[in-house]
Design a protein around this motif. Structure first.
Motif, mmCIF file in Angstrom:
data_model
loop_
_atom_site.group_PDB
_atom_site.id
_atom_site.type_symbol
_atom_site.label_atom_id
_atom_site.label_comp_id
_atom_site.label_asym_id
_atom_site.label_seq_id
_atom_site.Cartn_x
_atom_site.Cartn_y
_atom_site.Cartn_z
ATOM 1 N N LEU A 7 0.870 -1.182 0.000
ATOM 2 C CA LEU A 7 0.000 0.000 0.000
ATOM 3 C C LEU A 7 0.907 1.232 0.000
ATOM 4 O O LEU A 7 1.837 1.297 0.811
ATOM 5 N N VAL A 8 0.648 2.165 -0.899
ATOM 6 C CA VAL A 8 1.466 3.389 -0.933
ATOM 7 C C VAL A 8 0.562 4.588 -0.686
ATOM 8 O O VAL A 8 -0.416 4.798 -1.428
ATOM 9 N N ALA A 9 0.881 5.373 0.335
ATOM 10 C CA ALA A 9 0.084 6.573 0.631
ATOM 11 C C ALA A 9 0.575 7.720 -0.239
ATOM 12 O O ALA A 9 1.777 7.986 -0.308
ATOM 13 N N CYS A 10 -0.366 8.385 -0.918
ATOM 14 C CA CYS A 10 -0.003 9.471 -1.837
ATOM 15 C C CYS A 10 -0.833 10.699 -1.502
ATOM 16 O O CYS A 10 -2.050 10.707 -1.734
ATOM 17 N N LYS A 11 -0.197 11.723 -0.975
ATOM 18 C CA LYS A 11 -0.943 12.929 -0.617
ATOM 19 C C LYS A 11 -0.850 13.978 -1.719
ATOM 20 O O LYS A 11 0.212 14.170 -2.311
ATOM 21 N N GLU A 43 6.062 10.296 -4.208
ATOM 22 C CA GLU A 43 6.550 9.850 -5.521
ATOM 23 C C GLU A 43 7.682 8.847 -5.294
ATOM 24 O O GLU A 43 7.774 7.826 -5.964
ATOM 25 N N ILE A 44 8.529 9.151 -4.306
ATOM 26 C CA ILE A 44 9.633 8.245 -3.979
ATOM 27 C C ILE A 44 9.063 6.923 -3.442
ATOM 28 O O ILE A 44 9.558 5.835 -3.784
ATOM 29 N N GLY A 45 7.999 7.007 -2.660
ATOM 30 C CA GLY A 45 7.356 5.795 -2.124
ATOM 31 C C GLY A 45 6.768 4.949 -3.244
ATOM 32 O O GLY A 45 6.921 3.716 -3.264
ATOM 33 N N THR A 46 6.114 5.608 -4.206
ATOM 34 C CA THR A 46 5.521 4.881 -5.337
ATOM 35 C C THR A 46 6.629 4.221 -6.147
ATOM 36 O O THR A 46 6.542 3.041 -6.519
ATOM 37 N N ILE A 121 3.916 1.952 2.524
ATOM 38 C CA ILE A 121 4.977 2.932 2.301
ATOM 39 C C ILE A 121 4.357 4.327 2.351
ATOM 40 O O ILE A 121 3.364 4.601 1.667
ATOM 41 N N LEU A 122 4.953 5.187 3.172
ATOM 42 C CA LEU A 122 4.506 6.586 3.255
ATOM 43 C C LEU A 122 5.735 7.469 3.069
ATOM 44 O O LEU A 122 6.879 7.011 3.216
ATOM 45 N N GLY A 123 5.488 8.738 2.796
ATOM 46 C CA GLY A 123 6.594 9.691 2.772
ATOM 47 C C GLY A 123 7.006 10.006 4.199
ATOM 48 O O GLY A 123 6.215 9.853 5.128
ATOM 49 N N ILE A 180 5.790 -0.844 8.421
ATOM 50 C CA ILE A 180 5.635 0.504 7.840
ATOM 51 C C ILE A 180 7.007 0.988 7.395
ATOM 52 O O ILE A 180 7.985 0.842 8.135
ATOM 53 N N LEU A 181 7.036 1.583 6.207
ATOM 54 C CA LEU A 181 8.285 2.158 5.697
ATOM 55 C C LEU A 181 8.019 3.616 5.363
ATOM 56 O O LEU A 181 7.018 3.920 4.713
ATOM 57 N N THR A 182 8.883 4.530 5.809
ATOM 58 C CA THR A 182 8.735 5.912 5.333
ATOM 59 C C THR A 182 9.994 6.303 4.568
ATOM 60 O O THR A 182 11.110 5.906 4.913
ATOM 61 N N THR A 183 9.784 7.081 3.497
ATOM 62 C CA THR A 183 10.849 7.328 2.526
ATOM 63 C C THR A 183 11.602 8.621 2.809
ATOM 64 O O THR A 183 11.017 9.634 3.163
#
Ligand code: AMP
Length: 256
Positions: A7-11, A43-46, A121-123, A180-183
């Protein structure tokens, strides 16, 4: 590790190149008629999710990438960008209400409960509110391990090894999945979506959910009292010589 769901969070945020202005009431940043884009860390997370998928494909593994955005109708533009980059499907949690990090973390938890991903993955932060909270809160709510500020990620069977940039150097941590991973900025360089992929993205599935359907209380817990622009910078001075510069630093600025 042959099949992963990511799952990638995109704000959707004000574009990083826009000169930020405070609204007339001094209560928020002006967002009307301003270019918006995907938060650069997302964008980096995606991109990272796509790199993981591409690496898995080489060993006959698969990954499904689901992009998620919470916010107004226009957040769908951000999701279409993620789909054009390479996400497989998207989920839009639609609301026009103000969303603070805790509210987003609760919404994402509800999406995680539905989708059961192996990794979110989140920023590390959204460039509009600079909160740097959502990933950490989501990890807390899910009781999952977290690796934040990632500058390198390596996946192994049901685990990931993450390099993090910390003040004193680099730290390497290992955690089991789900996690959870943050970029961080240096994790990768996100790809541009090609025109054919932008066209293809229009046909990829984008599901809509409401806050009520997810049963989440998104009431703000923090009140913004005031937003102000930084003080205007004074004009610079051109000096005639190095001696002149040293003299001014000593006697005018009094910094030497
Ligand atoms: P923040 O804690 O607000 O600095 O945001 C950190 C990260 O949380 C962002 O880079 C996104 O990955 C995620 N995030 C925050 N708000 C949203 C939102 N409204 N929709 C989707 N993801 C979000």
């Amino acid at each position: 590790m042959s099949n992963l769901r990511i799952l990638v969070a995109c704000k959707r945020v004000v574009d990083y190149a826009v000169k930020i202005r405070v609204n007339a009431a001094g209560t928020a940043v002006e967002t009307a008629n301003v270019k918006h884009s995907m938060n650069p860390f997302d964008e980096i997370g995606t991109e990272q999710a796509i790199l993981i998928k591409e690496a898995l494909a080489k060993s006959k593994g698969t990954a499904e990438i689901i992009a998620v955005s919470c916010g107004p109708n226009k957040s769908q533009e951000t999701l279409r960008t993620a789909l054009a980059m390479g996400a497989d499907r998207a989920i839009h949690v639609e609301t026009d209400e103000e969303l603070q990090p805790l509210a987003v973390a609760k919404l994402l938890r509800a999406v995680v409960d539905k989708e059961k991903p192996d990794m979110v993955i989140l920023g590390k932060q959204a460039i509009d509110d600079d909160s740097n909270q959502t990933g950490q809160m989501l990890a807390g709510l899910l009781n999952w391990p977290q690796a934040t500020f990632a500058s390198k990620v390596e996946l192994a069977e049901k685990a990931m090894t993450v390099t993090r940039e910390v003040d004193g150097g680099v730290e390497t941590v290992k955690t089991a999945l789900p996690a959870i991973l943050t970029t961080d900025l240096r994790l990768n360089v996100p790809r541009y979506a090609s025109l054919p992929n932008i066209m293809k993205a229009k046909k990829k599935p984008l599901a809509k959910l409401t806050v009520a359907e997810l049963g989440v209380d998104i009431k703000p817990r923090i009140e913004t009292l005031k937003v102000a622009e930084p003080p205007k910078r004074q004009g610079g001075k051109i000096v005639e010589s190095v001696d002149d510069l040293v003299d001014k630093l000593k006697n005018e600025a009094k910094v030497l």
